[in-house]
Design an enzyme around this catalytic site. Structure first.
Site, PDB file in Angstrom:
ATOM      1  N   SER A  49       0.808  -1.215   0.000  1.00 44.95           N
ATOM      2  CA  SER A  49       0.000   0.000   0.000  1.00 44.95           C
ATOM      3  C   SER A  49       0.843   1.267   0.000  1.00 44.95           C
ATOM      4  CB  SER A  49      -0.936  -0.004   1.215  1.00 44.95           C
ATOM      5  OG  SER A  49      -0.189  -0.052   2.429  1.00 44.95           O
ATOM      6  N   GLY A  56       4.551  -9.004   3.674  1.00 47.21           N
ATOM      7  CA  GLY A  56       3.126  -9.051   3.963  1.00 47.21           C
ATOM      8  C   GLY A  56       2.279  -9.072   2.707  1.00 47.21           C
ATOM      9  N   GLU A  88      11.255  -8.708  -4.020  1.00 47.54           N
ATOM     10  CA  GLU A  88      11.660  -7.492  -3.318  1.00 47.54           C
ATOM     11  C   GLU A  88      13.107  -7.583  -2.840  1.00 47.54           C
ATOM     12  OE1 GLU A  88       7.407  -5.925  -1.470  1.00 47.54           O
ATOM     13  OE2 GLU A  88       8.584  -7.410  -0.375  1.00 47.54           O
TER      14      GLU A  88
END
Length: 262
Positions: free
Chosen positions: A35, A104, A111
């Protein structure tokens, strides 16, 4: 987007906007997942429009790649980039030494590869993500589907000798069966409560057969940009051992955010 942002979204936004200012034309940029990273992509798209920024982005997930393309950003693969100038990504937790828990959003393998292939990794986060000791957020461990239950048993045995407070392990669920990463792997979420030695645990987990990668990012992050609900941004640099603070005018009518889109 209309109306005011929530306090948490305000914090994520100002952190993302400050980090977007670090991107210069000509750079090859790793684009994180989650997010807060989504706010970064929006801020970078705004910079492309408003200050004629030119860069090439390497997304860490299919979700980020689709969002970046939809907003008009140039997307390339890590193979095409070769090496990155900077990677900007979120974190589920970070401590005072800028050790991280990530994954998460399920993209921890990509990543970590992208962050490790960068001259600099910058984490953007709201202030609530800072913790004294890692472990309150479940630690994701990506495992291959074959023999995953045996891998879980081996992880459980390995945790017995680790400096952790708990050791509950759960297979992450998805919309239709177990969650699958972009590589088709599974994720085991380790609920450890507290991780006393992140470096040691990361090394031990990656020695377990069947483990692809774990969500502990140790000695990878160089800077963290911490956003606050009142528009303040704290920039902490672990290599230079410096802390600075800036203030953004977020206003009360949401107009500062209106050009970013949903």
């Amino acid at each position: 987007m209309t109306g005011e942002l929530s306090p948490i979204d305000t914090a994520k936004f100002v952190a993302a906007r400050r980090a977007a200012d670090m991107v210069q034309s000509g750079m090859r940029v790793g684009l994180g997942t989650g997010s807060t990273a989504a706010w970064l992509v929006r801020c970078l798209a705004e910079a492309v429009r408003e200050r004629d920024l030119h860069f090439r982005g390497v997304p860490t997930s299919t979700r980020t790649a689709e969002m970046a393309r939809d907003l008009g950003l140039e997307v390339i693969t890590l193979e095409e980039a070769g090496w990155l100038d900077i990677t900007i990504d979120g974190a589920d937790e970070f401590d005072g030494e800028l050790n991280l828990i990530k994954g998460g959003g399920g993209a921890l393998l990509h990543e970590k590869i992208v962050a490790s292939a960068s001259d600099r990794m910058v984490v953007i986060a709201d202030a609530a993500k800072e913790v004294e000791s890692l472990g309150a957020f479940p630690l994701p461990v990506e495992v291959i589907p074959f023999g995953w239950k045996a891998t879980q048993t081996l992880i459980d045995e390995a945790l017995t000798a680790m400096d952790v407070m708990g050791k509950t392990i759960e297979l992450r669920p998805g919309a239709d069966g177990p969650y699958r990463t972009d590589e088709g792997n599974l994720i085991l979420d380790l609920k450890l409560t507290r991780i006393g030695n992140p470096r040691q645990l990361a090394m031990v987990l990656n020695q377990v057969p069947g483990v692809v990668e774990n969500g502990l990012f140790v000695d990878i992050c160089d800077q963290v940009v911490i956003g606050h609900a009142d528009g303040r941004v704290t920039l902490r640099d672990v290599t230079a051992d410096t802390v600075s603070e800036e203030q953004y005018d977020v206003g009360g009518d949401g107009n500062a955010f209106g050009d970013l889109g949903e």
